[in-house]
Motif scaffolding. Structure first.
Motif, PDB file in Angstrom:
ATOM      1  N   GLY A   1     -13.176   8.849   3.453  1.00 31.40           N
ATOM      2  CA  GLY A   1     -12.457   8.636   2.194  1.00 31.40           C
ATOM      3  C   GLY A   1     -10.967   8.449   2.450  1.00 31.40           C
ATOM      4  O   GLY A   1     -10.461   8.825   3.515  1.00 31.40           O
ATOM      5  N   SER A   2     -10.259   7.897   1.457  1.00 26.50           N
ATOM      6  CA  SER A   2      -8.836   7.622   1.667  1.00 26.50           C
ATOM      7  C   SER A   2      -8.042   8.921   1.858  1.00 26.50           C
ATOM      8  O   SER A   2      -7.098   8.968   2.642  1.00 26.50           O
ATOM      9  CB  SER A   2      -8.272   6.794   0.522  1.00 26.50           C
ATOM     10  OG  SER A   2      -8.539   7.418  -0.697  1.00 26.50           O
ATOM     11  N   ARG A   3      -8.444  10.001   1.173  1.00 25.09           N
ATOM     12  CA  ARG A   3      -7.718  11.286   1.322  1.00 25.09           C
ATOM     13  C   ARG A   3      -7.746  11.752   2.764  1.00 25.09           C
ATOM     14  O   ARG A   3      -6.721  12.090   3.350  1.00 25.09           O
ATOM     15  CB  ARG A   3      -8.391  12.374   0.479  1.00 25.09           C
ATOM     16  CG  ARG A   3      -7.987  12.275  -0.930  1.00 25.09           C
ATOM     17  CD  ARG A   3      -8.195  13.532  -1.710  1.00 25.09           C
ATOM     18  NE  ARG A   3      -7.377  13.342  -2.902  1.00 25.09           N
ATOM     19  CZ  ARG A   3      -6.976  14.279  -3.699  1.00 25.09           C
ATOM     20  NH1 ARG A   3      -7.297  15.521  -3.468  1.00 25.09           N
ATOM     21  NH2 ARG A   3      -6.245  13.997  -4.745  1.00 25.09           N
TER      22      ARG A   3
ATOM     23  N   LYS B   1       0.806  -1.232   0.000  1.00 21.26           N
ATOM     24  CA  LYS B   1       0.000   0.000   0.000  1.00 21.26           C
ATOM     25  C   LYS B   1       0.834   1.276   0.000  1.00 21.26           C
ATOM     26  O   LYS B   1       1.927   1.298   0.553  1.00 21.26           O
ATOM     27  CB  LYS B   1      -0.872   0.068   1.266  1.00 21.26           C
ATOM     28  CG  LYS B   1      -1.698  -1.147   1.565  1.00 21.26           C
ATOM     29  CD  LYS B   1      -2.760  -1.417   0.524  1.00 21.26           C
ATOM     30  CE  LYS B   1      -3.655  -2.576   0.940  1.00 21.26           C
ATOM     31  NZ  LYS B   1      -4.501  -3.027  -0.185  1.00 21.26           N
ATOM     32  N   TYR B   2       0.221   2.294  -0.598  1.00 17.17           N
ATOM     33  CA  TYR B   2       0.708   3.654  -0.294  1.00 17.17           C
ATOM     34  C   TYR B   2      -0.325   4.253   0.655  1.00 17.17           C
ATOM     35  O   TYR B   2      -1.527   4.003   0.532  1.00 17.17           O
ATOM     36  CB  TYR B   2       0.885   4.446  -1.591  1.00 17.17           C
ATOM     37  CG  TYR B   2      -0.054   5.604  -1.834  1.00 17.17           C
ATOM     38  CD1 TYR B   2       0.175   6.840  -1.253  1.00 17.17           C
ATOM     39  CD2 TYR B   2      -1.155   5.464  -2.678  1.00 17.17           C
ATOM     40  CE1 TYR B   2      -0.676   7.903  -1.505  1.00 17.17           C
ATOM     41  CE2 TYR B   2      -2.012   6.525  -2.928  1.00 17.17           C
ATOM     42  CZ  TYR B   2      -1.770   7.738  -2.338  1.00 17.17           C
ATOM     43  OH  TYR B   2      -2.610   8.790  -2.571  1.00 17.17           O
ATOM     44  N   TRP B   3       0.116   4.990   1.627  1.00 16.20           N
ATOM     45  CA  TRP B   3      -0.806   5.601   2.600  1.00 16.20           C
ATOM     46  C   TRP B   3      -0.133   6.862   3.117  1.00 16.20           C
ATOM     47  O   TRP B   3       0.819   6.792   3.889  1.00 16.20           O
ATOM     48  CB  TRP B   3      -1.100   4.600   3.732  1.00 16.20           C
ATOM     49  CG  TRP B   3      -2.201   5.032   4.668  1.00 16.20           C
ATOM     50  CD1 TRP B   3      -2.049   5.409   5.977  1.00 16.20           C
ATOM     51  CD2 TRP B   3      -3.602   5.127   4.390  1.00 16.20           C
ATOM     52  NE1 TRP B   3      -3.269   5.732   6.517  1.00 16.20           N
ATOM     53  CE2 TRP B   3      -4.241   5.569   5.557  1.00 16.20           C
ATOM     54  CE3 TRP B   3      -4.393   4.909   3.247  1.00 16.20           C
ATOM     55  CZ2 TRP B   3      -5.614   5.774   5.644  1.00 16.20           C
ATOM     56  CZ3 TRP B   3      -5.760   5.117   3.326  1.00 16.20           C
ATOM     57  CH2 TRP B   3      -6.352   5.536   4.513  1.00 16.20           C
TER      58      TRP B   3
ATOM     59  N   GLY C   1      -3.688   9.107  -6.282  1.00 19.97           N
ATOM     60  CA  GLY C   1      -2.417   8.378  -6.247  1.00 19.97           C
ATOM     61  C   GLY C   1      -2.493   7.027  -6.919  1.00 19.97           C
ATOM     62  O   GLY C   1      -1.618   6.651  -7.708  1.00 19.97           O
ATOM     63  N   SER C   2      -3.565   6.299  -6.643  1.00 15.41           N
ATOM     64  CA  SER C   2      -3.677   4.951  -7.195  1.00 15.41           C
ATOM     65  C   SER C   2      -4.017   4.966  -8.692  1.00 15.41           C
ATOM     66  O   SER C   2      -3.826   3.960  -9.379  1.00 15.41           O
ATOM     67  CB  SER C   2      -4.723   4.143  -6.417  1.00 15.41           C
ATOM     68  OG  SER C   2      -5.925   4.864  -6.352  1.00 15.41           O
ATOM     69  N   ALA C   3      -4.501   6.090  -9.214  1.00 15.20           N
ATOM     70  CA  ALA C   3      -4.850   6.162 -10.643  1.00 15.20           C
ATOM     71  C   ALA C   3      -3.618   6.011 -11.533  1.00 15.20           C
ATOM     72  O   ALA C   3      -3.703   5.494 -12.653  1.00 15.20           O
ATOM     73  CB  ALA C   3      -5.551   7.480 -10.949  1.00 15.20           C
ATOM     74  N   ALA C   4      -2.458   6.440 -11.012  1.00 20.58           N
ATOM     75  CA  ALA C   4      -1.217   6.308 -11.796  1.00 20.58           C
ATOM     76  C   ALA C   4      -0.976   4.845 -12.172  1.00 20.58           C
ATOM     77  O   ALA C   4      -0.445   4.540 -13.245  1.00 20.58           O
ATOM     78  CB  ALA C   4      -0.050   6.836 -10.980  1.00 20.58           C
ATOM     79  N   ARG C   5      -1.383   3.921 -11.284  1.00 22.20           N
ATOM     80  CA  ARG C   5      -1.150   2.491 -11.516  1.00 22.20           C
ATOM     81  C   ARG C   5      -2.149   1.909 -12.510  1.00 22.20           C
ATOM     82  O   ARG C   5      -1.855   0.921 -13.178  1.00 22.20           O
ATOM     83  CB  ARG C   5      -1.206   1.739 -10.174  1.00 22.20           C
ATOM     84  CG  ARG C   5      -0.195   2.278  -9.133  1.00 22.20           C
ATOM     85  CD  ARG C   5      -0.196   1.448  -7.869  1.00 22.20           C
ATOM     86  NE  ARG C   5      -1.524   1.295  -7.303  1.00 22.20           N
ATOM     87  CZ  ARG C   5      -1.853   1.544  -6.025  1.00 22.20           C
ATOM     88  NH1 ARG C   5      -0.933   1.955  -5.170  1.00 22.20           N
ATOM     89  NH2 ARG C   5      -3.083   1.368  -5.613  1.00 22.20           N
ATOM     90  N   SER C   6      -3.365   2.483 -12.577  1.00 22.90           N
ATOM     91  CA  SER C   6      -4.395   1.916 -13.465  1.00 22.90           C
ATOM     92  C   SER C   6      -4.132   2.203 -14.938  1.00 22.90           C
ATOM     93  O   SER C   6      -4.869   1.736 -15.801  1.00 22.90           O
ATOM     94  CB  SER C   6      -5.789   2.447 -13.081  1.00 22.90           C
ATOM     95  OG  SER C   6      -6.342   1.637 -12.083  1.00 22.90           O
TER      96      SER C   6
HETATM   97  O1  PMV Z   1      -5.747   6.573  -4.709  1.00 19.28           O
HETATM   98  P1  PMV Z   1      -5.981   7.180  -3.401  1.00 19.28           P
HETATM   99  O2  PMV Z   1      -5.222   8.453  -3.260  1.00 19.28           O
HETATM  100  O3  PMV Z   1      -7.440   7.341  -3.101  1.00 19.28           O
HETATM  101  O4  PMV Z   1      -5.410   6.216  -2.233  1.00 19.28           O
HETATM  102  C1  PMV Z   1      -5.513   4.824  -2.242  1.00 19.28           C
HETATM  103  C2  PMV Z   1      -5.117   4.304  -0.923  1.00 19.28           C
HETATM  104  C3  PMV Z   1      -5.237   2.800  -0.731  1.00 19.28           C
HETATM  105  O5  PMV Z   1      -6.165   2.235  -1.607  1.00 19.28           O
HETATM  106  C4  PMV Z   1      -5.712   2.526   0.681  1.00 19.28           C
HETATM  107  C5  PMV Z   1      -3.865   2.131  -0.872  1.00 19.28           C
HETATM  108  C6  PMV Z   1      -3.356   1.985  -2.278  1.00 19.28           C
HETATM  109  O6  PMV Z   1      -2.121   1.970  -2.431  1.00 19.28           O
HETATM  110  O7  PMV Z   1      -4.171   1.832  -3.210  1.00 19.28           O
END
Ligand code: PMV
Length: 326
Positions: A190-192, A16-18, A138-143
């Motif tokens: 929310g994650s933010r 995870k990133y957190w 943040g996680s959108a970069a991976r998708s």
């Molecule tokens: O993509 P964001 O900024 O909403 O954060 C995602 C955070 C987690 O899903 C909990 C961890 C992750 O790395 O996807």
């Protein structure tokens, strides 16, 4: 009128990133490792309109003010890069089983970023696209990428260094992820907000930051060695360390519900019976279980029987973001 339509699939982080090392550029405080899934995705269409402002709809509705603001700011980044001034209409549709919060912002901002890139005729590669998608989520970069993906981050991260890249591995054929929906209601924090609260006042947050680079290194090594059990163990440590940070806040909070705990226990009991399977949870109660192709049906059948699990979806590694009609 030309319409630019893109689809991106969601991804689940194994590591995870957190937390963010810089909020304005949305730079992740740690690197991360994810798997793009084939079953949950967002399709987004962009077209130019003759209007004084941009227009955004999600599943046919205007949505909440915070989402509107985030999307409109994201559009502006692409418009600024192109040097153009026209306004756009953006229609996004999330394709998920229910409205239970599984369509993360990952697929949404990845699809939006790709559609905007083409609408504004930006000449960029996928690395640059992933940097721009990161600014939305943040996680959108991976998708942007298919299958297993590595995202770079850390305390010294910059806009240039914080991008995602695909990992070439035989696991891209054999990994499976079973998504167990453990609640029908929308998530409350929310994650933010969750990561901002945690990074500011959890007594455990520095320990999370300190340990995660090593966990990421071990997980990447396990992928190279094709060592599924070590990868799964790293994944469980990552999610539990992330969730532990929330318990270390002055006002502790958590995302688990009773069904989450039942599912975790069942995964452990399946392991005691000889199955190779491991769990992970994000900013919500749902449990995602990593396993391998040859065991997936036995594991999914058992997990789908858990009291409170409303949906069980078996996912394979999914595709990277793509433009329709390209
Ligand atoms: O993509 P964001 O900024 O909403 O954060 C995602 C955070 C987690 O899903 C909990 C961890 C992750 O790395 O996807």
């Amino acid at each position: 009128m030309t319409t630019f339509t893109a689809t991106a699939h969601t991804n689940i982080a194994l590591i995870k990133y957190w937390g963010k090392s810089a909020v304005r550029l949305n730079l992740p405080a740690t690197g991360s490792l994810s798997l793009t899934l084939d079953r949950f995705y967002t399709t987004t269409s962009v077209e130019f309109i003759d209007s004084p402002s941009d227009v955004f709809s999600l599943n046919g509705l205007a949505g909440d003010a915070a989402t509107q603001k985030r999307v409109l700011e994201h559009i502006q980044i692409f418009r600024d890069l192109s040097g153009r001034t026209e306004k756009v209409s953006v229609c996004s549709v999330n394709h998920v089983n229910t409205n239970s919060g599984l369509a993360s912002s990952a697929s949404g901002f990845a699809a939006l970023s790709l559609a905007l890139t083409h609408a504004f005729a930006l000449k960029i590669d996928n690395t640059q696209l992933s940097r721009l998608a990161r600014q939305g989520s943040g996680s959108a970069a991976r998708s942007i990428f298919k299958g297993l993906v590595l995202m770079h981050g850390g305390p010294q991260a910059t806009h240039e260094s914080a991008f995602a890249e695909p990992i070439n591995s035989a696991f891209n054929d054999t990994l499976r992820m079973i998504v167990l929906e453990c609640s029908q209601s929308e998530k409350t924090i929310g994650s933010r907000e969750g990561m901002s609260t945690t990074s500011q006042n959890s007594i455990f947050y520095q320990a999370f930051l300190h340990n995660h680079p090593l966990l990421l290194k071990h997980a990447l090594n396990a992928i190279i060695e094709k060592d599924f059990n070590t990868l799964g163990q790293c994944m469980e440590q990552s999610t539990m360390q992330m969730h532990a940070t929330m318990l270390g806040c002055s006002k502790p909070f958590w995302y688990f519900n009773p069904t989450t705990l039942l599912a975790i226990n069942e995964v452990r009991s399946l392991r005691e019976r000889g199955y190779q399977c491991y769990f992970t949870m994000d900013a919500g109660p749902h449990v995602k279980v990593l396993c391998q192709r040859h065991e997936v049906s036995g594991i999914a059948n058992t997990l789908s029987e858990i009291n409170g699990v409303s949906n069980t979806t078996v996912c394979t590694p999914g595709p990277g973001a793509f433009l329709h009609g390209a």
